[in-house]
Design an enzyme around this catalytic site. Structure first.
Site, short mmCIF file in Angstrom:
data_model
loop_
_atom_site.label_atom_id
_atom_site.label_comp_id
_atom_site.label_asym_id
_atom_site.label_seq_id
_atom_site.Cartn_x
_atom_site.Cartn_y
_atom_site.Cartn_z
N GLY A 45 37.58 44.17 35.77
CA GLY A 45 38.62 43.15 35.99
C GLY A 45 39.47 43.89 37.26
O GLY A 45 39.08 44.59 37.86
N VAL A 91 45.19 45.47 36.03
CA VAL A 91 45.13 45.77 34.47
C VAL A 91 44.53 46.86 34.14
O VAL A 91 44.64 47.35 33.02
CB VAL A 91 44.51 44.28 33.96
CG1 VAL A 91 44.36 44.40 32.52
CG2 VAL A 91 45.31 43.16 34.52
N GLU A 151 35.13 48.56 35.73
CA GLU A 151 34.22 47.70 37.06
C GLU A 151 35.36 47.04 37.59
O GLU A 151 35.87 46.16 37.07
CB GLU A 151 33.20 47.13 36.47
CG GLU A 151 32.17 47.57 35.74
CD GLU A 151 31.23 48.34 36.67
OE1 GLU A 151 31.30 48.38 37.98
OE2 GLU A 151 30.17 48.85 35.94
N CYS A 177 33.32 39.98 42.96
CA CYS A 177 34.12 41.38 43.30
C CYS A 177 33.18 41.83 44.26
O CYS A 177 34.02 43.02 45.12
CB CYS A 177 33.83 42.11 42.09
SG CYS A 177 31.97 42.11 41.67
P1 NAD Z 1 41.98 40.44 35.09
O1 NAD Z 1 42.41 42.06 35.49
O2 NAD Z 1 43.08 39.80 35.22
O3 NAD Z 1 41.54 40.23 33.86
C1 NAD Z 1 40.38 41.12 33.05
C2 NAD Z 1 40.58 40.95 31.69
O4 NAD Z 1 41.66 41.68 31.40
C3 NAD Z 1 40.64 39.35 31.01
O5 NAD Z 1 39.94 39.60 30.06
C4 NAD Z 1 41.91 39.43 30.66
O6 NAD Z 1 42.32 38.69 29.65
C5 NAD Z 1 42.42 40.84 30.26
N1 NAD Z 1 43.94 41.00 30.91
C6 NAD Z 1 44.63 40.35 31.81
N2 NAD Z 1 45.85 41.09 31.79
C7 NAD Z 1 45.91 41.82 30.67
C8 NAD Z 1 46.95 42.62 30.28
N3 NAD Z 1 48.15 42.66 30.92
N4 NAD Z 1 46.67 43.34 29.39
C9 NAD Z 1 45.48 43.70 28.92
N5 NAD Z 1 44.56 42.80 29.28
C10 NAD Z 1 44.60 41.83 30.13
O7 NAD Z 1 40.85 40.10 36.12
P2 NAD Z 1 40.28 38.76 36.68
O8 NAD Z 1 41.59 38.14 37.57
O9 NAD Z 1 39.96 37.91 35.32
O10 NAD Z 1 39.17 39.19 37.56
C11 NAD Z 1 39.17 39.50 39.05
C12 NAD Z 1 39.19 40.59 39.34
O11 NAD Z 1 37.98 41.37 38.73
C13 NAD Z 1 39.23 41.19 40.82
O12 NAD Z 1 40.00 42.09 41.23
C14 NAD Z 1 37.59 41.35 40.64
O13 NAD Z 1 37.30 42.19 41.83
C15 NAD Z 1 37.35 42.30 39.49
N6 NAD Z 1 35.91 42.15 39.16
C16 NAD Z 1 35.31 43.20 39.17
C17 NAD Z 1 33.84 43.19 38.86
C18 NAD Z 1 33.14 44.50 38.91
O14 NAD Z 1 31.93 44.54 38.51
N7 NAD Z 1 33.35 45.68 39.63
C19 NAD Z 1 33.26 42.01 38.65
C20 NAD Z 1 34.00 41.02 38.55
C21 NAD Z 1 35.25 41.06 38.94
#
Ligand code: NAD
Length: 506
Positions: free
Chosen positions: A194, A198, A216, A250
């Site tokens: 994510g 976060v 990741e 990503c």
């Molecule tokens: P996010 O960080 O908002 O959410 C990811 C997860 O965290 C979700 O399951 C969500 O429910 C949980 N979450 C959200 N807020 C939270 C909090 N305050 N406390 C605890 N858990 C929480 O990410 P997103 O918007 O779903 O995804 C986009 C991001 O992910 C982008 O930055 C992207 O680059 C990254 N990403 C990275 C990869 C990789 O493999 N490196 C792959 C896909 C996406």
């Protein structure tokens, strides 16, 4: 979402999975394989539902889902299924005369009860293949898919209990309160995919239990165009990489760096690709996806309002339709609003640089990206960019698809991710503890190792030293000779000889 997991049930779920883990149910490889096969069939038998769910969540075409999610997911799970015996076998370190009698080995032990948290952008690909890695390693698992992809996460939550053993894998559905409760609990490993924002919360919570974490994350992925490269190819791949999944990838290109002299001709190529990709216009095209929510589309609108760049094409936003046009902007200053954070949407800023040194300087002024991409047919040009920058991956003339390349680790470096990589064997490794193992044998003392026991004498010390002599490499040319130390060493040697003589008399 109606089917969020009640927060008070979450500790019970972890407790039940912990009990299963301790019972040894996941030890037999045959049982892990059965779960993996079931997971593969779950996807195979519900492929149409996954396609429909991804269209509902992200406006994906079936082709994009097949190419980037379904096939890659199934490929990874089946590859894991085929290799689990091999990967689970203990490793043997290379032969060493001093140790071989103790049969040193590295056991591949499952870490325990693990948590996998996924993002919205590839809600199937970034949850189910890592789950396969954890099951193959012999762990019990909680998966927490994104709450934003209601259809796909809902489908996963519906199907997992139908196909997998609930003693072994459970789905927790929810947003921040449910994730916060999950993170209060002790896990044997967390794989978090994510945003970096976060991830800080995840790492802080994990630190309380000393839980190991693999992150990741995202970042700003630069693309450098060599003026001598095949510009048609670069334009086609770049447009595909940027606008696939509406820029919500990503490893999508974030910004483009090229010299002024090719800007005009390159933009012409980009516009040609644009009309060939979306002849009926992107808004009417079934091949062009949508932002995940209205809020995500609104974030793009804000960026477009704030940028000082000059619009080349695109720029339209329809919040109700979650539509953001494939957009290209030029005349971007490195301090522009578009250059602050990861864009994560279909906006492509083009920045002109004097040469590759300036490109390198700009790349290095940002956090390490997930991928640095270079379009160039010149190996020296590519090496110069790769050798002088840092990122999770160094990719030439391609976009995105390296994620599916068998045998390559997928992961970031520093702010784009740490603590291990994923895909295939790398996911298995994330959830596996390399447990050092030796089988001591009594007779070894009679040969050599009794020297370790007190009383510690110089003779014993010498004997032990002789058993494992250290062979230093040749002295580095610039390293000054150790005058004073050399004398000390000589005296030390004679002292050892003398004390050895005394030692052998007593
Ligand atoms: P996010 O960080 O908002 O959410 C990811 C997860 O965290 C979700 O399951 C969500 O429910 C949980 N979450 C959200 N807020 C939270 C909090 N305050 N406390 C605890 N858990 C929480 O990410 P997103 O918007 O779903 O995804 C986009 C991001 O992910 C982008 O930055 C992207 O680059 C990254 N990403 C990275 C990869 C990789 O493999 N490196 C792959 C896909 C996406």
């Amino acid at each position: 979402m109606a089917n969020f997991t009640p927060v008070e049930e979450i500790p019970k779920i972890r407790e039940e999975l912990h009990r299963t883990f301790m019972s040894g149910k996941m030890r037999p490889i045959s049982y892990r394989k059965e779960q993996l096969a079931r997971l593969a069939y779950m996807i195979h038998e519900h492929a149409d539902e996954f396609r429909e769910a991804l269209t509902a969540d992200l406006g994906r075409s079936a082709l994009e889902t097949d190419f980037l999610d379904l096939r890659t997911t199934l490929h990874e799970i089946t590859e894991t299924y085929r290799n689990v015996e091999k990967w689970s076998k203990p490793d043997r370190p290379g032969f060493d005369f001093n140790w071989f009698l103790m049969s040193p080995s590295i056991r591949k032990d499952p870490k325990g009860v693990v948590l996998i948290m996924g993002p919205f952008n590839y809600p199937m690909l970034l949850i189910l293949p890592p789950l396969a890695g954890a099951l193959a390693a012999g762990c019990t698992v909680v998966i927490k898919p994104s709450e934003l992809t209601v259809a796909t996460s809902g489908l996963i939550a519906k199907l997992i209990p139908q196909y997998l053993d609930p003693d072994v894998c459970r789905v927790v559905m929810g947003g921040v309160p449910e994730s916060t409760k999950l993170l209060e609990l002790p896990w044997d490993h967390i794989l978090y995919t994510g945003s970096g924002r976060v991830a800080k919360t995840v790492l802080t919570a994990a630190a309380k239990h000393l839980t190991p974490v693999t992150t990741e994350l995202g970042g700003k992925n630069p693309v450098v165009i060599d003026p001598k490269s095949d510009l048609k190819l670069a334009a086609r791949r770049l447009m595909w990489g940027k606008y696939t999944n509406c820029g919500q990838t990503c490893v999508a290109p974030d910004y483009v760096l090229l010299p002024q002299e090719i800007e005009e001709v390159f933009i012409k190529e980009l516009l040609e690709v644009h009309s060939s990709f979306y002849p009926e216009g992107p808004k009417n095209s079934e091949s062009y996806p949508r932002m995940v929510t209205k809020q995500h589309a609104a974030r793009m609108k804000k960026l477009l309002d704030e940028t000082q760049g000059k619009l080349v094409i695109g720029g339209e936003v329809d919040l109700d339709d979650r539509y953001v046009a494939p957009t290209i902007l030029k005349d971007i200053h490195p301090d522009d609003a578009l250059m602050e954070d990861e864009i994560f949407g279909p906006i492509m800023p083009i920045i002109t640089v004097r040469n590759e040194d300036e490109a390198i300087e700009l790349i290095n002024s940002k956090d390490h990206a997930l991928a640095v991409t270079v379009f160039s047919q010149d190996a020296a040009f590519r090496s110069k960019i790769f050798d002088n920058t840092r990122s999770g991956a160094a990719i030439a003339n391609e976009m995105i698809i390296y994620h599916g390349t068998s045998g390559l680790p997928f992961g970031g470096v520093g702010p784009s991710g740490s603590g291990g990589a994923t895909t295939g064997k790398y996911s298995f490794d994330v959830f596996t503890h390399n447990r050092a193992s030796l089988v001591g044998r009594g007779f070894i003392d009679t040969i050599i190792l009794n020297g370790r026991y007190p009383p510690h004498t110089a003779a014993k010390s010498k004997k032990l030293e002789g058993a494992s002599p250290v062979s230093l490499p040749s002295r580095p040319v610039g390293l000054a000779p150790p005058h004073a130390m050399a004398q000390n060493n000589r005296w030390g040697f004679w002292f050892a000889v003398a004390s050895n003589a005394v030692d052998s008399k007593v």
